[in-house]
Design an enzyme around this catalytic site. Structure first.
Site, PDB file in Angstrom:
ATOM      1  CB  THR A  44      35.647  32.788  37.173  1.00 13.54           C
ATOM      2  OG1 THR A  44      35.102  32.959  38.493  1.00 13.54           O
ATOM      3  CG2 THR A  44      34.513  32.655  36.171  1.00 13.54           C
ATOM      4  CB  CYS A  45      39.954  34.073  39.538  1.00  2.68           C
ATOM      5  SG  CYS A  45      41.126  34.081  38.156  1.00  2.68           S
ATOM      6  CG  ASN A  46      37.145  36.016  42.427  1.00  2.00           C
ATOM      7  OD1 ASN A  46      38.096  35.775  43.148  1.00  2.00           O
ATOM      8  ND2 ASN A  46      37.078  37.115  41.684  1.00  2.00           N
ATOM      9  CD  GLU A  92      33.775  41.430  38.271  1.00  2.56           C
ATOM     10  OE1 GLU A  92      34.289  41.784  37.199  1.00  2.56           O
ATOM     11  OE2 GLU A  92      33.562  40.252  38.566  1.00  2.56           O
TER      12      GLU A  92
END
Length: 244
Positions: free
Chosen positions: A103-105, A174
């Site tokens: 993922t992005c993180n 989130e």
């Protein structure tokens, strides 16, 4: 809301992990153990048998976006990477299952192996080779210093519960990461797409996703939570309005 939600979530995780492992909950400081984990050519772990769960990963907490971008892999290519990871030429160990979460993180690899120490070295070699075409490739030394290794059923389960429930996210609670994990899991178990997840990873992710569903329905963790992008937009909007 934040402290209460975290307390409720921790309580559920403690109960679930205790029932899975029939042992006291480990302290957070015990969640990551040193690498390599090999003595006399044999792996050292709390797990018994020939397949030991290992998570090798990096997140926003461990390194900047530069390294994470070089390691990132698209959904169409994650099973190809899993296949490369399970193909080992060393008779001293084997990797029977593999799954990639990108993922992005965060960038994480979950494997089932007969020898964590040798398997982790192999994963580093595979990842370093994948970045060789980059202008500034990621070396094995960089990977070993930045990536965190978690070994054993209990520790890996605890980590994954924290990820899917949003406790390990930039924005507490989130929900976006849960969808990302579900998508990665669906791809990994799809044999038609050459997925390399077997019964060990199936047990891990099935239990995790069920418990995460309970966390989000029984606690306040997800109420009012937003993705990082939503938070950034909200923050920017507030700044703009205040400046008017």
């Amino acid at each position: 809301f934040g402290r209460k939600a975290v307390s409720q979530t921790t309580s559920i995780l403690s109960s679930k992990l205790a029932s899975l492992m029939s042992m006291p909950l480990l302290k957070a400081s015990d969640a990551t153990i040193p690498y390599p984990l090999v003595r006399g050519g044999r792996s050292v772990s709390e797990d018994n048998g020939n397949n030991i769960l290992v998570r090798i990963g990096i997140s926003h907490k461990d390194a900047g976006v530069g390294i994470r971008e070089k390691l990132a892999v698209g959904e169409k290519n994650v099973n190809e990477l899993s296949s490369q990871i399970t193909r080992t030429q060393d008779s001293r160990f084997r990797i029977s299952e593999a799954m990639v979460l990108s993922t992005c993180n965060r960038f994480e690899i979950f494997i089932a192996t007969s020898n964590p120490g040798l398997a982790v070295s192999h994963v580093y070699d595979v990842l370093a080779k994948r970045t060789e075409k980059n202008k500034n490739p990621v070396t094995v030394d960089t990977l070993s210093s930045k990536m965190k290794v978690i070994t054993g059923k209990r520790r890996v389960s605890e980590h994954l519960f924290r990820v899917t429930s949003g406790l390990d996210s930039i924005v507490l609670g989130e929900p976006q990461v849960l969808g990302q994990v579900k998508t990665a899991w669906e791809i990994a178990k799809n044999k038609a797409m050459n997925g390399k997840a077997g019964h060990i990873l199936t047990s891990l992710f099935t239990n995790t996703l069920k418990t995460t569903g309970r966390i989000r329905s029984e606690t306040a963790l997800s109420r009012g939570s937003m993705s990082v992008s939503s938070t950034a937009v909200g923050f920017s909007s507030g700044r703009i309005l205040n400046d008017l």
